[in-house]
Design an enzyme around this catalytic site. Sequence first.
Site, short mmCIF file in Angstrom:
data_model
loop_
_atom_site.label_atom_id
_atom_site.label_comp_id
_atom_site.label_asym_id
_atom_site.label_seq_id
_atom_site.Cartn_x
_atom_site.Cartn_y
_atom_site.Cartn_z
N GLU A 50 0.83 -1.21 0.00
CA GLU A 50 0.00 0.00 0.00
C GLU A 50 0.86 1.26 0.00
O GLU A 50 0.55 2.24 -0.68
CB GLU A 50 -0.95 0.01 1.20
CG GLU A 50 -2.06 -1.03 1.13
CD GLU A 50 -2.99 -0.84 -0.06
OE1 GLU A 50 -2.97 0.25 -0.67
OE2 GLU A 50 -3.73 -1.78 -0.38
N TYR A 133 -6.35 6.78 3.92
CA TYR A 133 -6.53 5.72 2.94
C TYR A 133 -5.82 4.43 3.37
O TYR A 133 -6.41 3.35 3.41
CB TYR A 133 -6.02 6.14 1.54
CG TYR A 133 -5.78 4.91 0.72
CD1 TYR A 133 -6.86 4.21 0.17
CD2 TYR A 133 -4.50 4.37 0.58
CE1 TYR A 133 -6.67 3.02 -0.50
CE2 TYR A 133 -4.31 3.18 -0.09
CZ TYR A 133 -5.39 2.52 -0.63
OH TYR A 133 -5.19 1.33 -1.27
N ASP A 151 -9.56 5.69 -2.29
CA ASP A 151 -8.37 6.10 -3.03
C ASP A 151 -8.79 6.80 -4.32
O ASP A 151 -9.97 7.05 -4.54
CB ASP A 151 -7.48 4.89 -3.31
CG ASP A 151 -8.03 4.04 -4.43
OD1 ASP A 151 -9.27 4.00 -4.58
OD2 ASP A 151 -7.25 3.43 -5.17
#
Length: 351
Positions: A50, A133, A151
């Site tokens: 991520e 996020y 996102d």
Amino acid sequence: MLHLSTPRPLDAAAVLAWYDRHARMLPWRVPPRARAGGERPDPYRVWLSEVMLQQTTVAAVGKYFARFTQLWPTVAELAAAPLDAVLVEWAGLGYYARARNLHACARAVVERHGGVFPDTAEDLLTLPGIGPYTAAAIAAICHDERAAVLDGNVERVLARYHALSVPVREAKEDLRSELARSVPARAGDFAQALMDLGATICAPRSALCMLCPLEPGCAGARTGNPLAFPVKAAKAGRPVRYGHAFVMRDGDGDVYLRTRPDKGLLAKMTEVPTSEWAGALAAPNYPVAADWRHHGQVVHVFTHFRLELEVWSATVPAPALLTEGWWADPRATGREALPTLFRKVLAAAGI
DNA sequence: TATCCGTGGAT
DNA sequence: TATCCAAGGAT
């Protein structure tokens, strides 16, 4: 719902059914069938992916993710590594604050959480480099917390779904709360499904609405021009800055490198010495007296300005006087934390 | 809140 | 060539 004219929860069941058939296979992902069998992804790998994927394409991340997980299979091993080693491996991927925060986060997980990532988005949010996020994504993907994973992909999907009439930035919290109402029990699959949907079906320049599980309720599709969304905010121009780069060699042909300052652009990364970068090109102020040779210019485009550097090289007569940095074997620059800009400079100088 | 922070691929 | 933009966060 200030900005949503027809707020309506997403059809999560349709999204999940689509994902069961079309989930992309990615190295950090547990596919839906395995998840249904109880398998859960490793939070360390999810977190690492991520962070790498922040503002970065899947294609660019691939090799870096493989290299990092090979070198450092666990968060404890990453935490034990020196920051410099992490910066060397991150070089070329961009947004280098991510690498510094990655390392700080690994150490925080070890020191504050016994080497185990926190389970909840709320706790994850307290760690360096983890924002709204990423915290939501890790909690949803690893633990099925019903967090709103918003996102850029999901923003686009929702902007179209709601035919949002203002730039996303102005309605982000509305989108987040509306999304939160839609999250089903399979929160991790749902989050990844919406991101895949945005990457493949509801893409920036194409909208394959006939293939989209959300088409029946989509206000953007109903307008006939879903590509009109999201509405764009006015874009700022990109100024140009100019400067000189000085590639210095010693008698052995080694190249002089040094570390950039702790803060600002390319902080703590390795560089070739340059002049200031200014709005106009000044005459070169050579760092040492030598027979300087000009190699033309290198152009590099950053997010908020364009840089044009004149590249110079010379063999310096008294390399011992340069003590701030170090002399590097030009065949081993792969072991230096050189951003792409300076790899271009070295290439222009024939290195 | 607006700005700063990289890079490479697609169009 | 110019522009857009990709799984954002920190300040």
